[in-house]
Scaffold this motif. Structure first.
Motif, PDB file in Angstrom:
ATOM      1  N   PRO A 139      54.654  36.916  46.556  1.00 37.78           N
ATOM      2  CA  PRO A 139      55.904  37.521  46.708  1.00 37.78           C
ATOM      3  C   PRO A 139      56.890  36.072  46.909  1.00 37.78           C
ATOM      4  CG  PRO A 139      54.634  38.969  48.039  1.00 37.78           C
ATOM      5  CD  PRO A 139      53.855  37.826  47.714  1.00 37.78           C
ATOM      6  N   GLN A 140      58.143  36.083  46.382  1.00 33.90           N
ATOM      7  CA  GLN A 140      59.070  34.992  46.565  1.00 33.90           C
ATOM      8  C   GLN A 140      59.677  35.247  47.910  1.00 33.90           C
ATOM      9  OE1 GLN A 140      61.710  35.565  42.959  1.00 33.90           O
ATOM     10  NE2 GLN A 140      61.045  33.543  42.654  1.00 33.90           N
ATOM     11  N   ILE A 141      59.679  34.135  48.744  1.00 38.18           N
ATOM     12  CA  ILE A 141      60.547  34.174  49.964  1.00 38.18           C
ATOM     13  C   ILE A 141      61.738  34.295  49.545  1.00 38.18           C
ATOM     14  CG2 ILE A 141      61.206  32.719  51.955  1.00 38.18           C
ATOM     15  CD1 ILE A 141      58.693  34.042  52.343  1.00 38.18           C
ATOM     16  N   HIS A 142      62.177  33.730  48.585  1.00 33.56           N
ATOM     17  CA  HIS A 142      63.556  33.735  48.091  1.00 33.56           C
ATOM     18  C   HIS A 142      63.780  33.071  46.583  1.00 33.56           C
ATOM     19  CE1 HIS A 142      67.854  31.868  47.558  1.00 33.56           C
ATOM     20  NE2 HIS A 142      68.098  32.893  47.995  1.00 33.56           N
ATOM     21  N   PRO A 143      64.783  33.644  45.869  1.00 40.07           N
ATOM     22  CA  PRO A 143      64.744  33.195  44.493  1.00 40.07           C
ATOM     23  C   PRO A 143      64.822  31.761  44.250  1.00 40.07           C
ATOM     24  CG  PRO A 143      66.242  35.219  44.745  1.00 40.07           C
ATOM     25  CD  PRO A 143      65.582  34.786  46.132  1.00 40.07           C
ATOM     26  N   ASN A 144      65.474  31.018  45.005  1.00 44.10           N
ATOM     27  CA  ASN A 144      65.580  29.636  44.946  1.00 44.10           C
ATOM     28  C   ASN A 144      64.572  28.868  45.747  1.00 44.10           C
ATOM     29  OD1 ASN A 144      67.535  29.882  42.978  1.00 44.10           O
ATOM     30  ND2 ASN A 144      69.148  29.942  44.586  1.00 44.10           N
ATOM     31  N   TRP A 145      63.528  29.464  46.448  1.00 45.41           N
ATOM     32  CA  TRP A 145      62.849  28.788  47.383  1.00 45.41           C
ATOM     33  C   TRP A 145      62.077  27.458  46.903  1.00 45.41           C
ATOM     34  CZ3 TRP A 145      62.949  28.752  52.769  1.00 45.41           C
ATOM     35  CH2 TRP A 145      62.164  27.940  53.267  1.00 45.41           C
ATOM     36  N   ASP A 146      61.613  27.908  45.641  1.00 47.78           N
ATOM     37  CA  ASP A 146      60.639  26.715  45.138  1.00 47.78           C
ATOM     38  C   ASP A 146      61.587  25.537  44.382  1.00 47.78           C
ATOM     39  OD1 ASP A 146      58.231  27.993  45.854  1.00 47.78           O
ATOM     40  OD2 ASP A 146      58.361  29.403  44.089  1.00 47.78           O
ATOM     41  N   LYS A 147      62.835  25.736  44.179  1.00 46.33           N
ATOM     42  CA  LYS A 147      63.498  24.802  43.904  1.00 46.33           C
ATOM     43  C   LYS A 147      63.597  23.428  44.861  1.00 46.33           C
ATOM     44  CE  LYS A 147      67.827  24.504  44.007  1.00 46.33           C
ATOM     45  NZ  LYS A 147      69.608  24.678  43.932  1.00 46.33           N
ATOM     46  N   GLU A 148      63.530  22.345  44.115  1.00 45.19           N
ATOM     47  CA  GLU A 148      63.342  21.050  44.983  1.00 45.19           C
ATOM     48  C   GLU A 148      64.758  20.901  45.465  1.00 45.19           C
ATOM     49  OE1 GLU A 148      61.919  17.805  47.131  1.00 45.19           O
ATOM     50  OE2 GLU A 148      60.960  18.924  45.436  1.00 45.19           O
ATOM     51  N   PRO A 149      65.006  20.888  46.857  1.00 48.33           N
ATOM     52  CA  PRO A 149      66.404  20.899  47.363  1.00 48.33           C
ATOM     53  C   PRO A 149      67.068  19.594  47.129  1.00 48.33           C
ATOM     54  CG  PRO A 149      64.645  20.459  48.818  1.00 48.33           C
ATOM     55  CD  PRO A 149      63.960  21.004  47.707  1.00 48.33           C
ATOM     56  N   ALA A 150      68.413  19.549  47.028  1.00 46.46           N
ATOM     57  CA  ALA A 150      69.046  18.440  46.616  1.00 46.46           C
ATOM     58  C   ALA A 150      69.396  17.654  48.050  1.00 46.46           C
ATOM     59  CB  ALA A 150      70.372  18.633  46.145  1.00 46.46           C
ATOM     60  N   GLY A 151      69.074  18.283  49.011  1.00 43.05           N
ATOM     61  CA  GLY A 151      69.402  17.393  50.096  1.00 43.05           C
ATOM     62  C   GLY A 151      68.967  18.679  51.471  1.00 43.05           C
ATOM     63  N   ILE A 152      69.217  17.999  52.774  1.00 43.22           N
ATOM     64  CA  ILE A 152      68.606  18.842  53.912  1.00 43.22           C
ATOM     65  C   ILE A 152      69.573  20.364  53.845  1.00 43.22           C
ATOM     66  CG2 ILE A 152      70.296  17.638  55.410  1.00 43.22           C
ATOM     67  CD1 ILE A 152      66.830  18.817  56.359  1.00 43.22           C
TER      68      ILE A 152
END
Length: 293
Positions: A4-17
């Motif tokens: 299951p997904q932790i959050h819809p955007n979790w697997d997106k590479e973060p743009a910053g901290i």
């Protein structure tokens, strides 16, 4: 079995901290959330706390507001404050049906003895109510600076069990830490977490900007380490407790210190100085550091 997904955007590479941050609010903060909403990215996770003296209807209303504003609600369940099975499952059913809740956070709660049938978070997990309700992810607490009522060994044993139990029930475990002022303690704890084979994603607790006296009061209440040397590292001088302090140095330290060995990590902000003030600080930090989150 699909994870299951932790959050819809979790697997997106973060743009910053600060990209992909989450927030915390109480049932009384609904108006503040509406005020700050234009500054908060869509689908941002917002945890709704389970505090004593709050009406269940108010918690449900706050959770609905989070969803209506386009964010991802994550209501808290405080095991020792839940009076009955009906109380627990009724609240869970209400937030699922009325706010589309898919993710919850569980804590034992402050009372030394339960007011109802649940002594700790493991008792809530064991009911099977979360997976029956279609919950995809369960958040549990992490304590990088230790727990006032458990030894270090007990903290690790309890955390390992909860993560395993949540996973065994087909849900995704998420660890959300207590806030703190010492990045070194958090980074060391994360390395040990991974060395122990716990690969669950982690949200590091960060105090939002607030008056220094207010920050120290919350630290004392929550058992957070606040020695002179740690506070100096954070940017607070104990000889001058006037004014306010933001987490600039702390977040900078995480931006510089986090690496692959720390696993999947995002930030979770405790808005002690108010939701809008916290979100404005995040926006200022992003602009200062060229983060297009």
């Amino acid at each position: 079995m699909a994870i299951p997904q932790i959050h819809p955007n979790w697997d997106k590479e973060p743009a910053g901290i600060t990209d992909g941050f989450s927030l915390e609010m109480t049932a009384k903060d609904e108006a503040s959330l509406r005020d700050a909403a234009p500054l908060i990215p869509a689908e941002t996770p917002v945890a709704v706390t389970f505090l004593p003296g709050e009406d269940v209807a108010a918690r449900v209303a706050a959770t609905i507001a989070v969803r209506e504003l386009g964010f991802e609600p994550m209501p808290h369940f405080s095991a020792r404050r839940i009076t009955s099975e009906d109380d627990f499952e009724g609240y869970l059913r209400a937030v699922v049906e009325q706010a589309g809740v898919r993710r919850c956070f569980i804590v034992a709660g402050d009372p030394p003895e339960p007011v109802g049938p649940y002594f700790d978070t493991s008792a809530l997990i064991a009911t099977g109510a979360f997976e029956r309700a279609g919950i995809q992810a369960i958040g549990v607490g992490g304590h990088p600076e230790g727990h006032p009522n458990m030894s270090v060994a007990e903290c690790w044993a309890v955390l390992e069990k909860k993560v395993a139990d949540i996973s065994a029930r087909g849900m995704a475990p998420l660890i959300v830490t207590q806030f703190g002022f010492d990045p070194d303690a958090f980074l060391a704890w994360l390395k040990e977490l991974r060395a122990r084979g716990i690969d669950a994603p982690v949200r590091i607790g960060v105090p939002g900007p607030a008056g220094i006296k207010r920050l120290l009061a919350f630290a004392a209440r929550c058992g957070v380490g606040a020695s002179t040397s740690v506070l100096r590292k954070y940017g607070i001088s104990v000889t001058n407790l006037l004014g306010s302090a933001g987490p600039d140095k702390l977040v900078d330290a995480f931006a510089q210190g986090l690496g692959a060995e720390h696993g999947r990590v995002r930030l979770h902000f405790y808005p002690f100085g108010g939701l809008r003030k916290t979100v404005e600080w995040i926006g200022d930090y992003n602009r200062k550091h060229g983060i297009n989150a």
